[in-house]
Design an enzyme around this catalytic site. Structure first.
Site, PDB file in Angstrom:
ATOM      1  CD  GLN A  97      20.213   7.940  18.236  1.00 49.57           C
ATOM      2  OE1 GLN A  97      20.565   6.596  18.138  1.00 49.57           O
ATOM      3  NE2 GLN A  97      19.910   8.755  17.564  1.00 49.57           N
ATOM      4  CG  HIS A  99      20.600   2.111  20.732  1.00 46.30           C
ATOM      5  ND1 HIS A  99      20.224   2.306  19.591  1.00 46.30           N
ATOM      6  CD2 HIS A  99      21.798   2.808  20.884  1.00 46.30           C
ATOM      7  CE1 HIS A  99      20.751   3.622  19.099  1.00 46.30           C
ATOM      8  NE2 HIS A  99      21.930   3.875  19.942  1.00 46.30           N
ATOM      9  CD  GLU A 134      25.599   4.312  20.130  1.00 48.59           C
ATOM     10  OE1 GLU A 134      24.941   3.452  19.339  1.00 48.59           O
ATOM     11  OE2 GLU A 134      25.389   5.230  20.293  1.00 48.59           O
ATOM     12  CG  HIS A 264      22.626   8.027  23.431  1.00 48.48           C
ATOM     13  ND1 HIS A 264      21.780   6.739  23.569  1.00 48.48           N
ATOM     14  CD2 HIS A 264      23.073   8.204  22.011  1.00 48.48           C
ATOM     15  CE1 HIS A 264      22.004   6.092  22.205  1.00 48.48           C
ATOM     16  NE2 HIS A 264      22.612   6.907  21.356  1.00 48.48           N
ATOM     17  NE  ARG A 283      15.434   8.480  14.730  1.00 48.98           N
ATOM     18  CZ  ARG A 283      15.358   7.557  13.985  1.00 48.98           C
ATOM     19  NH1 ARG A 283      14.282   6.450  13.907  1.00 48.98           N
ATOM     20  NH2 ARG A 283      16.361   7.003  13.195  1.00 48.98           N
TER      21      ARG A 283
END
Length: 409
Positions: A97, A99, A134, A264, A283
């Protein structure tokens, strides 16, 4: 200050023991527990615990945003907590996936709103207008795939497998810039017809088996990961894509920071994960869930990123060990009370403006707010410290570790 009751998320890749053991509950649990959320995300907010009962942190923020968050945070981010804290426990690999950036998220959200796709629909890519940088910090040995590996090492890996079917794809990486070569190869694989994948993936797996049987070790971790993913997801293009990414092992206390566009997949382990308060995921395979290939390709950053670049800069001052990232939504540090600090009340360094989420991962901490309120945090417990409650003091009778998350600069 209040104790926080986190929200447990059950996904198939989670653990039946790790989060239960962490929080002191019986294990194994009936269902795999993948994440424990300490935040105010509308999808699963944590609850403040008090003498009068429980109240959702989300509702507490709505009732008194300035008192809970502080005026400075409300001015910057509105009446919402800008970060989400999780304890993540992976017994099986997560999906491949990435972001989106803030601009990509806003554009994607608005586009899907115009198309009338419900936010809860499985085909929805963007569930909010926020990006999702993140940071993950390992609590035990943690395995992950993250960031496109420099091309020369990827070519070495593919050639080491000795699979003739890979030769045309090795050639795709040559004769152009590294990002362009990686984009061409990844796009070719992720858009390949299933009959082609049903030939290529087994050939790669056969090469991986031969590599291990021959006792070769240079790419042992990468090859074993390809075999594991191929067993779980036969014929999936994500098995091939795994060969393009850095294979990372984190020891306890080590972290990785994943900005927008970083492809990642977390593989195995337990860690504390902190992110912007978003649920946007694109994804790319290793999942039965929706994969939107054109949108994923629009979001991905194909610039090679060596393993070490993903490791955040760290700094220690007194009892605080800080993980420095460029994310404005959060700042993450660990407060360690050990050695001569045990048994003494200590001032925690003053954080940036705003509230604090504290998660005790070792020992037991007594937290005292400036107004005199005291909160006891044993291992597995979390606390909410409002903007008006800080600064805080800590006291521990045994060696203790507390993760602290505040708003970034």
């Amino acid at each position: 200050m209040h104790l926080l009751r986190g929200a447990v998320r059950t996904y198939a890749w989670g653990s039946r023991t790790a989060i239960a053991d962490f929080t002191g509950r019986p294990s194994p649990t009936p269902h795999p527990e993948a994440e424990l959320w300490f935040g105010a995300h509308p999808g699963d907010p944590a609850y403040l615990q008090g003498e009068a009962g429980e109240v959702s942190l989300l509702e507490a923020l709505r009732a008194d945003p300035a008192g809970q968050l502080g005026a400075a945070v409300v001015d910057r981010f509105g009446e919402t907590l800008p970060f989400l804290v999780k304890v993540l426990a992976a017994d099986e690999p997560l999906s491949l996936q990435a972001h989106p950036s803030a601009q990509q998220a806003a554009e994607g959200y608005d586009r899907e709103e115009r198309l009338g796709i419900p936010v809860s629909a499985p085909m929805r890519n963007y569930r909010d207008r926020s990006h999702k940088p993140e940071l993950l910090v390992a609590l035990d040995r943690f395995e992950a795939l993250a960031g496109f590996r420099p091309v020369a090492r990827t070519v070495d890996l593919m050639r080491a497998l000795g699979v003739p079917e890979l030769d045309p794809f090795v050639n795709l990486l040559h004769g152009q810039s590294e990002p362009d070569g990686l984009r061409a190869l990844f796009t070719t694989w992720i858009t390949a017809p299933q009959p082609d994948l049903d030939v290529l993936v087994p050939a790669v797996l056969d090469g991986a088996i031969d590599y291990i049987r021959a006792g070769q070790t240079e790419f042992e971790a990468e090859v074993k990961t390809v075999l594991e993913l191929g067993e779980r997801y036969p014929g999936d293009a994500g098995v091939l894509a795994a060969m393009l990414l850095n294979r990372i092992t984190l020891s306890p206390g080590e972290g990785i920071y994943l900005p927008a566009g970083n492809l990642h997949a977390y593989l195995h382990g337990v860690g504390v994960e902190v992110m912007a308060n978003s649920d946007n995921v694109l994804r790319g395979g290793l999942t039965p869930k929706h994969v939107d290939v054109p949108e994923l390709l629009r979001v991905l950053d194909f610039t090679p990123t060596p393993d070490l670049v993903l490791r955040p800069e760290t700094a220690r001052e007194g009892i605080e060990f800080e993980y420095r990232t460029p994310a404005p939504e959060f700042a993450v540090s660990v407060l360690r009370l050990d050695g001569d600090n045990v048994g003494h009340e200590l001032d925690a360094p003053s954080p940036h403006d705003g509230p604090q989420v504290l998660v005790c991962t070792e020992g037991c901490a007594e937290v005292r707010a400036k107004g005199g309120d005291v909160l006891t945090l044993p291992r597995g417990a979390a606390g909410w410290v409002t903007a008006d409650d800080g600064p805080i003091q800590l006291l521990a009778a045994v060696p203790t570790t507390v993760f602290r998350v505040t708003v970034g600069i």
